[in-house]
Design a protein around this motif. Structure first.
Motif, PDB file in Angstrom:
ATOM      1  N   ASP A 123       6.389  -6.621 -10.015  1.00 50.63           N
ATOM      2  CA  ASP A 123       7.739  -6.360 -10.519  1.00 50.63           C
ATOM      3  C   ASP A 123       7.738  -5.327 -11.642  1.00 50.63           C
ATOM      4  OD1 ASP A 123       8.921  -8.173  -8.779  1.00 50.63           O
ATOM      5  OD2 ASP A 123       8.529  -9.857 -10.110  1.00 50.63           O
ATOM      6  N   HIS A 124       6.559  -5.046 -12.207  1.00 47.42           N
ATOM      7  CA  HIS A 124       6.476  -4.050 -13.274  1.00 47.42           C
ATOM      8  C   HIS A 124       6.416  -2.623 -12.720  1.00 47.42           C
ATOM      9  CE1 HIS A 124       5.312  -7.672 -15.544  1.00 47.42           C
ATOM     10  NE2 HIS A 124       5.714  -7.014 -16.611  1.00 47.42           N
ATOM     11  N   LEU A 125       6.301  -2.483 -11.396  1.00 45.92           N
ATOM     12  CA  LEU A 125       6.303  -1.146 -10.802  1.00 45.92           C
ATOM     13  C   LEU A 125       7.707  -0.548 -10.863  1.00 45.92           C
ATOM     14  CD1 LEU A 125       4.083  -1.628  -7.604  1.00 45.92           C
ATOM     15  CD2 LEU A 125       3.431  -0.649  -9.803  1.00 45.92           C
ATOM     16  N   TRP A 126       7.798   0.685 -11.295  1.00 41.29           N
ATOM     17  CA  TRP A 126       9.085   1.373 -11.402  1.00 41.29           C
ATOM     18  C   TRP A 126       9.466   2.066 -10.104  1.00 41.29           C
ATOM     19  CZ3 TRP A 126      10.240   3.921 -16.783  1.00 41.29           C
ATOM     20  CH2 TRP A 126      10.070   2.951 -17.777  1.00 41.29           C
ATOM     21  N   LYS A 127       8.480   2.381  -9.297  1.00 41.59           N
ATOM     22  CA  LYS A 127       8.747   3.083  -8.045  1.00 41.59           C
ATOM     23  C   LYS A 127       7.711   2.665  -7.006  1.00 41.59           C
ATOM     24  CE  LYS A 127       6.142   7.139  -9.626  1.00 41.59           C
ATOM     25  NZ  LYS A 127       6.198   8.602  -9.860  1.00 41.59           N
ATOM     26  N   PRO A 128       7.982   2.915  -5.733  1.00 41.21           N
ATOM     27  CA  PRO A 128       7.034   2.507  -4.692  1.00 41.21           C
ATOM     28  C   PRO A 128       5.699   3.232  -4.826  1.00 41.21           C
ATOM     29  CG  PRO A 128       9.175   3.100  -3.755  1.00 41.21           C
ATOM     30  CD  PRO A 128       9.201   3.526  -5.182  1.00 41.21           C
ATOM     31  N   ILE A 129       4.656   2.599  -4.340  1.00 40.90           N
ATOM     32  CA  ILE A 129       3.342   3.240  -4.288  1.00 40.90           C
ATOM     33  C   ILE A 129       3.421   4.415  -3.324  1.00 40.90           C
ATOM     34  CG2 ILE A 129       0.947   2.932  -3.574  1.00 40.90           C
ATOM     35  CD1 ILE A 129       1.172   0.021  -4.457  1.00 40.90           C
ATOM     36  N   GLN A 130       2.910   5.547  -3.764  1.00 41.09           N
ATOM     37  CA  GLN A 130       2.983   6.762  -2.963  1.00 41.09           C
ATOM     38  C   GLN A 130       1.622   7.081  -2.366  1.00 41.09           C
ATOM     39  OE1 GLN A 130       5.855   8.161  -2.454  1.00 41.09           O
ATOM     40  NE2 GLN A 130       5.293  10.052  -1.384  1.00 41.09           N
ATOM     41  N   PHE A 131       1.580   7.327  -1.068  1.00 36.19           N
ATOM     42  CA  PHE A 131       0.365   7.762  -0.385  1.00 36.19           C
ATOM     43  C   PHE A 131       0.388   9.285  -0.350  1.00 36.19           C
ATOM     44  CE2 PHE A 131       0.978   3.457   0.852  1.00 36.19           C
ATOM     45  CZ  PHE A 131      -0.283   2.939   1.118  1.00 36.19           C
ATOM     46  N   ALA A 132      -0.370   9.923  -1.224  1.00 32.51           N
ATOM     47  CA  ALA A 132      -0.307  11.378  -1.361  1.00 32.51           C
ATOM     48  C   ALA A 132      -1.251  12.086  -0.406  1.00 32.51           C
ATOM     49  CB  ALA A 132      -0.626  11.778  -2.804  1.00 32.51           C
ATOM     50  N   ARG A 133      -2.461  11.571  -0.262  1.00 39.04           N
ATOM     51  CA  ARG A 133      -3.463  12.267   0.538  1.00 39.04           C
ATOM     52  C   ARG A 133      -3.361  11.850   2.010  1.00 39.04           C
ATOM     53  NH1 ARG A 133      -9.335  11.888  -1.741  1.00 39.04           N
ATOM     54  NH2 ARG A 133      -8.387  13.376  -3.180  1.00 39.04           N
ATOM     55  N   PRO A 134      -3.341  12.804   2.944  1.00 44.37           N
ATOM     56  CA  PRO A 134      -3.356  12.448   4.367  1.00 44.37           C
ATOM     57  C   PRO A 134      -4.573  11.603   4.696  1.00 44.37           C
ATOM     58  CG  PRO A 134      -2.814  14.768   4.087  1.00 44.37           C
ATOM     59  CD  PRO A 134      -3.241  14.261   2.734  1.00 44.37           C
ATOM     60  N   GLN A 135      -4.366  10.558   5.509  1.00 42.62           N
ATOM     61  CA  GLN A 135      -5.441   9.642   5.849  1.00 42.62           C
ATOM     62  C   GLN A 135      -5.042   8.884   7.108  1.00 42.62           C
ATOM     63  OE1 GLN A 135      -5.828   6.533   2.921  1.00 42.62           O
ATOM     64  NE2 GLN A 135      -3.740   5.838   3.197  1.00 42.62           N
ATOM     65  N   ALA A 136      -5.991   8.132   7.645  1.00 43.42           N
ATOM     66  CA  ALA A 136      -5.687   7.258   8.777  1.00 43.42           C
ATOM     67  C   ALA A 136      -6.749   6.178   8.838  1.00 43.42           C
ATOM     68  CB  ALA A 136      -5.640   8.046  10.077  1.00 43.42           C
ATOM     69  N   ASP A 137      -6.324   4.947   9.086  1.00 45.05           N
ATOM     70  CA  ASP A 137      -7.249   3.839   9.273  1.00 45.05           C
ATOM     71  C   ASP A 137      -7.456   3.623  10.768  1.00 45.05           C
ATOM     72  OD1 ASP A 137      -7.388   3.567   6.593  1.00 45.05           O
ATOM     73  OD2 ASP A 137      -6.362   1.640   6.460  1.00 45.05           O
ATOM     74  N   LEU A 138      -8.712   3.536  11.189  1.00 41.50           N
ATOM     75  CA  LEU A 138      -9.060   3.412  12.599  1.00 41.50           C
ATOM     76  C   LEU A 138      -9.828   2.114  12.828  1.00 41.50           C
ATOM     77  CD1 LEU A 138     -10.300   7.090  13.229  1.00 41.50           C
ATOM     78  CD2 LEU A 138      -7.980   6.171  13.412  1.00 41.50           C
ATOM     79  N   VAL A 139      -9.426   1.353  13.836  1.00 40.47           N
ATOM     80  CA  VAL A 139     -10.027   0.056  14.135  1.00 40.47           C
ATOM     81  C   VAL A 139     -11.180   0.247  15.121  1.00 40.47           C
ATOM     82  CG1 VAL A 139      -9.614  -2.240  15.106  1.00 40.47           C
ATOM     83  CG2 VAL A 139      -7.867  -1.139  13.693  1.00 40.47           C
ATOM     84  N   PHE A 140     -12.295  -0.413  14.824  1.00 41.64           N
ATOM     85  CA  PHE A 140     -13.489  -0.291  15.667  1.00 41.64           C
ATOM     86  C   PHE A 140     -13.208  -0.781  17.086  1.00 41.64           C
ATOM     87  CE2 PHE A 140     -17.771  -2.068  16.949  1.00 41.64           C
ATOM     88  CZ  PHE A 140     -18.320  -0.832  17.245  1.00 41.64           C
ATOM     89  N   ASN A 141     -13.700  -0.016  18.063  1.00 39.16           N
ATOM     90  CA  ASN A 141     -13.567  -0.280  19.495  1.00 39.16           C
ATOM     91  C   ASN A 141     -12.129  -0.199  20.010  1.00 39.16           C
ATOM     92  OD1 ASN A 141     -16.243  -0.519  20.208  1.00 39.16           O
ATOM     93  ND2 ASN A 141     -16.323  -2.734  19.883  1.00 39.16           N
ATOM     94  N   ARG A 142     -11.215   0.215  19.132  1.00 36.48           N
ATOM     95  CA  ARG A 142      -9.846   0.496  19.569  1.00 36.48           C
ATOM     96  C   ARG A 142      -9.495   1.941  19.269  1.00 36.48           C
ATOM     97  NH1 ARG A 142      -5.780  -4.151  20.037  1.00 36.48           N
ATOM     98  NH2 ARG A 142      -7.087  -5.996  20.267  1.00 36.48           N
ATOM     99  N   ASP A 143      -9.661   2.311  18.001  1.00 35.07           N
ATOM    100  CA  ASP A 143      -9.359   3.687  17.609  1.00 35.07           C
ATOM    101  C   ASP A 143     -10.613   4.551  17.522  1.00 35.07           C
ATOM    102  OD1 ASP A 143      -6.579   3.223  17.296  1.00 35.07           O
ATOM    103  OD2 ASP A 143      -6.988   2.244  15.380  1.00 35.07           O
ATOM    104  N   TYR A 144     -11.764   3.934  17.359  1.00 31.95           N
ATOM    105  CA  TYR A 144     -13.007   4.706  17.346  1.00 31.95           C
ATOM    106  C   TYR A 144     -14.121   3.870  17.952  1.00 31.95           C
ATOM    107  CZ  TYR A 144     -15.220   2.145  13.466  1.00 31.95           C
ATOM    108  OH  TYR A 144     -15.805   1.187  12.692  1.00 31.95           O
ATOM    109  N   SER A 145     -15.057   4.524  18.593  1.00 33.58           N
ATOM    110  CA  SER A 145     -16.198   3.840  19.201  1.00 33.58           C
ATOM    111  C   SER A 145     -17.347   4.823  19.366  1.00 33.58           C
ATOM    112  CB  SER A 145     -15.811   3.230  20.554  1.00 33.58           C
ATOM    113  OG  SER A 145     -15.325   4.243  21.428  1.00 33.58           O
ATOM    114  N   PHE A 146     -18.564   4.299  19.375  1.00 37.49           N
ATOM    115  CA  PHE A 146     -19.759   5.119  19.549  1.00 37.49           C
ATOM    116  C   PHE A 146     -20.141   5.137  21.026  1.00 37.49           C
ATOM    117  CE2 PHE A 146     -19.854   3.774  15.146  1.00 37.49           C
ATOM    118  CZ  PHE A 146     -20.218   4.938  14.489  1.00 37.49           C
TER     119      PHE A 146
END
Length: 413
Positions: A123-146
């Motif tokens: 509640d002490h946050l004045w504004k939403p958290i901002q994601f500034a740097r481009p990124q992506a989370d990838l799930v193993f064996n779904r979004d990435y695999s060897f």
């Protein structure tokens, strides 16, 4: 117990693949920002299921995200807010005064009202958290695999792509012993990296298997001073490291004096370079300690929570080098490297470890002579390097822990 590591793979991509990855990361970043604003506007009261019901279809429709990517966006935002909530919980704000039964403020011994503090919340946050740097989370064996041909298959906004990668320093972790988790796709200095979370289950450390007890005193003149049950001392000198830090500080001062855009850009690069250098030094030190003492070692460290290395009066122009080494990072590196080598790290109470004579047990802070870096006990005549004395006392606490003392510490008579 489980050991967790972050494997950093450098991707070798073509220009077309690079554009595909950039597009994915930018869209993912924008989707995270929208979810962050929604979560903020609803006062952080929505859980994962509620966010999914309200935003999943919108993410699929407006951002053309695949099913798993839309789910990952929600999890990424919630994880970031959990992290911020944890950080805020360590900060306190005043929330009134202690009151007596009559409703009047209670006073301390000096006649001042006694304040009441509460931990910060989201509640002490004045504004939403901002994601500034481009990124992506990838799930193993779904979004990435060897793949069997030695390449990596990655999901993008369109079709999957196959990329080569470098495993320098991490190849030994890409086997069936390690469980791979969600990876983060990032770009740094024009190059793409995949940071993969990996965990491995190892046997719990048993004190009856201990062969060596090493006391480690951390400082600045010697970054680490070790002392073991055989009475042998190990010094890791910090003189060259302090010299390098002084060079970084001098270069930063010169760039700050210029104040130009190019100078500020270089300042950011230098800051990151120094962090990488410090991490590399800490990796080298922790690796050397584990190799030196071997398996089944109990590494005993002081609990340095709230401790600053400023025992002597240091001039302002040297204060940065004296108090800002990443000792907590060194502790983390040593912990996981020790566990991989059937060893363990414990922390003990730091009180009196630098003031106590390890021979007669007399505690006197005046026995430590900072100007000559010596400890001279006036009670029994023991004389030695003050960092070595600290390591000896820490090693003794580690020995007490092995003997069954749950929270070993020293008390002044």
């Amino acid at each position: 117990m489980n050991i967790g590591l972050s494997l950093k793979l450098k991707l070798k991509v073509t220009s077309d693949q690079a554009e595909r990855l950039k597009t994915l990361m930018m869209i993912y970043r924008n989707a995270c920002n929208e979810v962050s604003h929604y979560y903020f506007d609803h006062h952080f009261r929505l859980n994962q299921v509620q966010l999914h019901d309200r935003l999943y279809n919108k993410l699929r429709r407006d951002y053309a995200l695949k099913s798993q990517a839309a789910q990952s966006v929600l999890l990424t935002v919630l994880a970031r807010y959990r992290s911020v909530r944890t950080q805020l919980s360590h900060e306190r704000v005043q929330n009134g005064w202690k009151l007596n039964t009559n409703g009047n403020p209670l006073l301390d011994t000096k006649g001042h009202p006694i304040p009441v503090f509460t931990c910060k919340t989201l509640d002490h946050l004045w504004k939403p958290i901002q994601f500034a740097r481009p990124q992506a989370d990838l799930v193993f064996n779904r979004d990435y695999s060897f793949l069997s041909d030695g390449t990596l298959s990655l999901n993008t906004m369109g079709k999957r792509i196959k990329v080569s990668y470098s495993t320098k320093g991490f190849k030994q972790y890409l086997n069936q012993d390690w469980k791979l988790g969600t990876a983060k796709l990032v770009q740094r200095r024009g190059k793409f990296f995949l940071h993969i979370g990996a965990t491995k289950e190892v046997p719990d450390f048993e004190t009856q298997n201990v062969k060596h007890v090493a006391g480690l005193d951390r400082g600045l003149r010697f970054l680490v001073t070790g002392y073991d049950e055989k009475g042998k001392t190990l010094f890791i000198n910090g003189k060259e490291i302090m010299h390098t830090r002084s060079k970084y500080k001098k270069l930063r001062g010169q760039l700050q004096a210029k104040g130009t855009y190019s100078a500020k850009r270089r300042l950011r690069k230098i800051g990151q370079r120094e962090k990488r250098w410090m991490a590399d030094i800490n990796h080298q030190i922790s690796k050397a300690l584990v190799a030196h003492y071997g398996a089944n070692t109990l590494f005993t460290l002081e609990d340095l929570t709230g401790v600053r290395f400023a025992t002597e009066k240091v001039s302002k122009d040297r204060r940065y080098e004296q108090v800002s080494w990443a000792f907590y990072q060194l502790e983390q590196f040593l912990t996981y490297k020790a566990r991989l080598n059937q060893s363990e790290v414990i922390k003990v109470d730091a009180h009196y470890t630098s003031q106590r004579c390890p021979k007669c047990g007399k505690i006197n802070k005046d026995h430590r002579r900072h100007e000559t870096h010596e400890y001279v006990c006036e009670n029994c005549g023991t004389r030695s390097n003050d960092d070595r004395i600290g390591a000896m006392n820490i090693q003794l606490l580690g020995t007490q822990y092995v003997s069954g003392v749950a929270a070993p510490h020293f008390e002044k008579d």
